[in-house]
Design a protein around this motif. Structure first.
Motif, PDB file in Angstrom:
ATOM      1  N   GLY A  69     -15.587  15.487  31.092  1.00 56.78           N
ATOM      2  CA  GLY A  69     -16.713  15.983  31.588  1.00 56.78           C
ATOM      3  C   GLY A  69     -16.960  16.318  33.075  1.00 56.78           C
ATOM      4  O   GLY A  69     -16.354  15.312  33.934  1.00 56.78           O
TER       5      GLY A  69
ATOM      6  N   PHE B 185     -23.032  17.544  31.673  1.00 57.01           N
ATOM      7  CA  PHE B 185     -21.598  17.632  30.491  1.00 57.01           C
ATOM      8  C   PHE B 185     -21.420  16.206  29.950  1.00 57.01           C
ATOM      9  O   PHE B 185     -21.680  15.133  30.380  1.00 57.01           O
ATOM     10  CB  PHE B 185     -20.655  17.972  31.439  1.00 57.01           C
TER      11      PHE B 185
ATOM     12  N   GLN C 205     -14.857  16.659  38.496  1.00 50.23           N
ATOM     13  CA  GLN C 205     -14.064  16.260  37.191  1.00 50.23           C
ATOM     14  C   GLN C 205     -13.035  15.395  37.530  1.00 50.23           C
ATOM     15  O   GLN C 205     -12.111  15.695  38.236  1.00 50.23           O
ATOM     16  CB  GLN C 205     -13.550  17.554  36.476  1.00 50.23           C
TER      17      GLN C 205
ATOM     18  N   GLN D  92     -26.644  21.114  35.298  1.00 52.77           N
ATOM     19  CA  GLN D  92     -26.081  21.036  33.844  1.00 52.77           C
ATOM     20  C   GLN D  92     -25.370  19.478  33.762  1.00 52.77           C
ATOM     21  O   GLN D  92     -24.694  19.073  34.724  1.00 52.77           O
ATOM     22  CB  GLN D  92     -25.078  22.022  33.654  1.00 52.77           C
TER      23      GLN D  92
ATOM     24  N   LEU E 291     -16.005  21.719  26.387  1.00 53.75           N
ATOM     25  CA  LEU E 291     -17.161  20.842  26.913  1.00 53.75           C
ATOM     26  C   LEU E 291     -18.526  21.649  26.686  1.00 53.75           C
ATOM     27  O   LEU E 291     -18.702  22.701  26.505  1.00 53.75           O
ATOM     28  CB  LEU E 291     -16.851  21.123  28.539  1.00 53.75           C
ATOM     29  N   CYS E 292     -19.292  20.645  26.646  1.00 54.95           N
ATOM     30  CA  CYS E 292     -20.733  20.936  26.296  1.00 54.95           C
ATOM     31  C   CYS E 292     -21.656  20.432  27.282  1.00 54.95           C
ATOM     32  O   CYS E 292     -21.161  19.356  27.851  1.00 54.95           O
ATOM     33  CB  CYS E 292     -21.286  20.388  24.664  1.00 54.95           C
ATOM     34  N   ALA E 293     -22.453  21.234  27.707  1.00 53.89           N
ATOM     35  CA  ALA E 293     -23.486  20.716  28.759  1.00 53.89           C
ATOM     36  C   ALA E 293     -24.945  21.023  28.141  1.00 53.89           C
ATOM     37  O   ALA E 293     -25.235  21.888  27.778  1.00 53.89           O
ATOM     38  CB  ALA E 293     -23.089  21.511  29.868  1.00 53.89           C
TER      39      ALA E 293
END
Lengths: 114, 117
Positions: free
Chosen positions: A42, B108, A37, B106, B91-93
């Motif tokens: 992200g 992200f 990261q 995954q 955060l979305c994955a």
């Protein structure tokens, strides 16, 4: 709850040196993954090692897995300033069900000085 | 799209207001995850959607948090009556999920930075 624990929490090295980060987890796993990261945004997937594997390589990355000790290590060889980032391990525990969420550790903050 | 996208990238709101955060997963990915990351901390799992199955909501910290995934694609995370402790990066994955207990890579999104004043 976070079952992965990385150590060290922070690591500072000179460019060209190797960086080793360790991760421990608590339950039996299907696989373990390492992510990177930058700047708190992200995450980027680096490498996945399955529970029946002991070592895996990808470019300058080497990951080991010891299921008897419930631990993994990530080695970055010949580090570069661009490797500066936070590194997270994420374990996929075996629940025997259909849950698919990884459990992330708190991360190691790596700083590579030019 | 080429990757997971999230909107807005930054959101500043006042305590007590509701907020909606959006995630567009990679087309074809059946699994979608929401995480929360407080400053300098690791990722805290919030909720997981897999195809048409009932979502795993075990990580939602309170009943002020809810999420939907419409048509198996776009997801919205809603936080009602926001509190200052809700300030974090969300955060979305998404991932391709093959079979039960299959933990795949995954992908992200860039996250939404939420600040509750």
């Amino acid at each position: 709850s976070q079952q992965g624990e990385e150590d060290p929490q922070a690591l500072s090295i000179q460019e060209g040196e190797n960086a080793t980060m360790n991760c421990s987890y608590k339950t039996s796993i299907n696989n373990l993954q390492w992510y990177r990261q930058n700047s708190g945004r992200g995450l980027v997937h680096l490498i996945l090692i399955r529970s029946n594997e002991r070592e895996k390589h990808s470019g300058r990355l080497r990951v080991t897995l010891d299921t008897s000790k419930k631990s993994s290590s990530l080695l970055i060889t010949a580090s570069r300033a661009a490797d500066t980032a936070s590194y997270f391990c994420a374990s996929g525990p075996i629940y025997g069900g259909s849950q698919g969420n990884l459990i992330f550790g708190k991360g190691t903050k790596l700083s590579v000085k030019p | 799209g080429a990757g997971v996208s999230q909107s807005p990238s930054n959101k500043v709101t006042e305590k007590g207001k509701d907020v909606e955060l959006r995630c567009d997963p990679i087309s074809g990915h059946t699994a979608l995850y929401w995480y929360r990351q407080s400053l300098g901390q690791g990722l805290e799992f919030l909720i997981y959607f897999q195809g048409n199955s009932a979502p795993d909501k075990s990580g939602l910290p309170s009943d002020r948090f809810s999420a939907e995934r419409t048509g198996g694609s776009v997801s919205t995370l809603t936080i009602q009556r926001t509190q200052q402790e809700d300030s974090a990066v969300y955060l979305c994955a998404s991932s391709l999920a093959r079979g039960l207990s299959s933990y795949n890579e995954q992908f992200f999104g860039p996250g939404t930075r939420l600040t509750v004043l």
